[in-house]
Design an enzyme around this catalytic site. Structure first.
Site, short mmCIF file in Angstrom:
data_model
loop_
_atom_site.label_atom_id
_atom_site.label_comp_id
_atom_site.label_asym_id
_atom_site.label_seq_id
_atom_site.Cartn_x
_atom_site.Cartn_y
_atom_site.Cartn_z
N CYS A 85 44.67 22.71 38.87
CA CYS A 85 45.37 23.83 38.61
C CYS A 85 46.46 24.01 39.49
O CYS A 85 47.58 24.94 39.48
CB CYS A 85 44.52 24.98 38.65
SG CYS A 85 43.79 25.32 40.29
N HIS A 118 44.01 40.65 48.94
CA HIS A 118 43.91 39.91 47.61
C HIS A 118 44.08 38.23 48.07
O HIS A 118 44.86 37.88 48.67
CB HIS A 118 45.27 39.93 46.80
CG HIS A 118 45.29 39.12 45.49
ND1 HIS A 118 44.57 39.23 44.47
CD2 HIS A 118 46.29 38.05 45.17
CE1 HIS A 118 44.87 38.53 43.75
NE2 HIS A 118 45.96 37.64 44.00
N HIS A 141 41.84 34.58 42.09
CA HIS A 141 40.93 34.95 40.93
C HIS A 141 39.89 33.96 40.90
O HIS A 141 39.91 33.01 41.45
CB HIS A 141 41.83 34.98 39.76
CG HIS A 141 42.78 36.06 39.67
ND1 HIS A 141 44.01 35.82 40.22
CD2 HIS A 141 42.57 37.34 39.29
CE1 HIS A 141 44.53 37.16 39.96
NE2 HIS A 141 43.87 38.05 39.53
N ASP A 145 35.07 28.00 34.92
CA ASP A 145 35.35 26.68 34.77
C ASP A 145 35.19 25.76 35.73
O ASP A 145 35.73 24.66 35.87
CB ASP A 145 36.72 26.39 33.82
CG ASP A 145 38.00 26.80 34.77
OD1 ASP A 145 37.63 27.34 35.98
OD2 ASP A 145 39.01 26.94 34.12
N ARG A 198 35.07 28.67 39.57
CA ARG A 198 36.21 28.25 40.32
C ARG A 198 36.93 29.20 40.88
O ARG A 198 37.68 30.29 40.31
CB ARG A 198 37.23 27.67 39.41
CG ARG A 198 38.57 27.22 39.87
CD ARG A 198 39.22 26.33 38.94
NE ARG A 198 39.53 26.88 37.68
CZ ARG A 198 40.81 27.55 37.26
NH1 ARG A 198 41.78 27.67 38.23
NH2 ARG A 198 41.00 28.00 36.12
N CYS A 213 39.96 30.52 42.54
CA CYS A 213 41.27 29.78 42.54
C CYS A 213 42.26 30.82 43.50
O CYS A 213 42.61 31.94 43.40
CB CYS A 213 41.87 29.76 41.07
SG CYS A 213 43.65 29.36 40.91
#
Ligand SMILES: [Zn+2]
Length: 167
Positions: free
Chosen positions: A102, A139, A142, A146, A154, A156
């Site tokens: 990703c 933050h 997310h 998967d 995950r 990410c």
């Protein structure tokens, strides 16, 4: 007090003139950064804005996302620990990191269950689950379903939100 102000001014000038702020310089001017203190932080965005590098502020406090394949850790497999770049909270171990296509650093579990907290994110007309630092509520990225075993999650993350120290 005056001496502290002069010292802070000096640090700011040195960092400004060298162009790239090292993690150490950022931590010196951020009094909330600690790798041992687990006390919850309630710091206003106004104050964070004064303390954080603008790119980090945009991701950590304004939920910006760095471009895929641009961060410094998406492709790294060095053994070590990832801390929150804002407050120093321990977030992930490298042994939970996996090669994801990703373009962002991806982990299947946090270092501790309370390293991170989760929040519904309904921006951009989709539902996602936002991951925040469990200490400073900045933050981080997310979480998706998967990922690889054993958790199939995950995490990410944005590289800029992470502060890495090799073992
Ligand atoms: Zn944090």
């Amino acid at each position: 007090m005056k001496a502290i102000m002069i010292w802070l001014f000096f640090i700011t000038m040195v960092c400004g003139s060298c162009g790239a702020q090292s993690g150490r310089a950022v931590q010196q001017k951020n009094p909330y950064y600690s790798r041992t203190d687990t006390t919850q932080l309630r710091v206003s965005d106004k104050e964070w804005k004064k303390l954080l590098d603008p790119q980090l502020y945009a991701v950590a406090r304004e939920q910006a996302t760095e471009a895929a394949f641009t961060g410094k850790y998406w492709n790294s497999n060095v053994k070590g620990t990832y801390y929150c770049a804002v407050c120093g909270n321990r977030l992930f171990r490298s042994n939970a990191k996996f090669a994801s296509t990703c373009g962002w650093p991806s982990f299947f579990e946090p270092a501790r269950s309370n390293s991170v907290v989760y929040k519904d994110d309904n921006a951009y007309q989709m539902h996602r689950i936002e991951v925040e630092c469990g200490r400073c509520h900045s933050h981080l990225g997310h979480i998706f379903d998967d990922g690889p075993p054993p958790t199939h999650k995950r995490y990410c993350m944005n590289s800029i939100s992470l502060d890495f120290e090799a073992d």
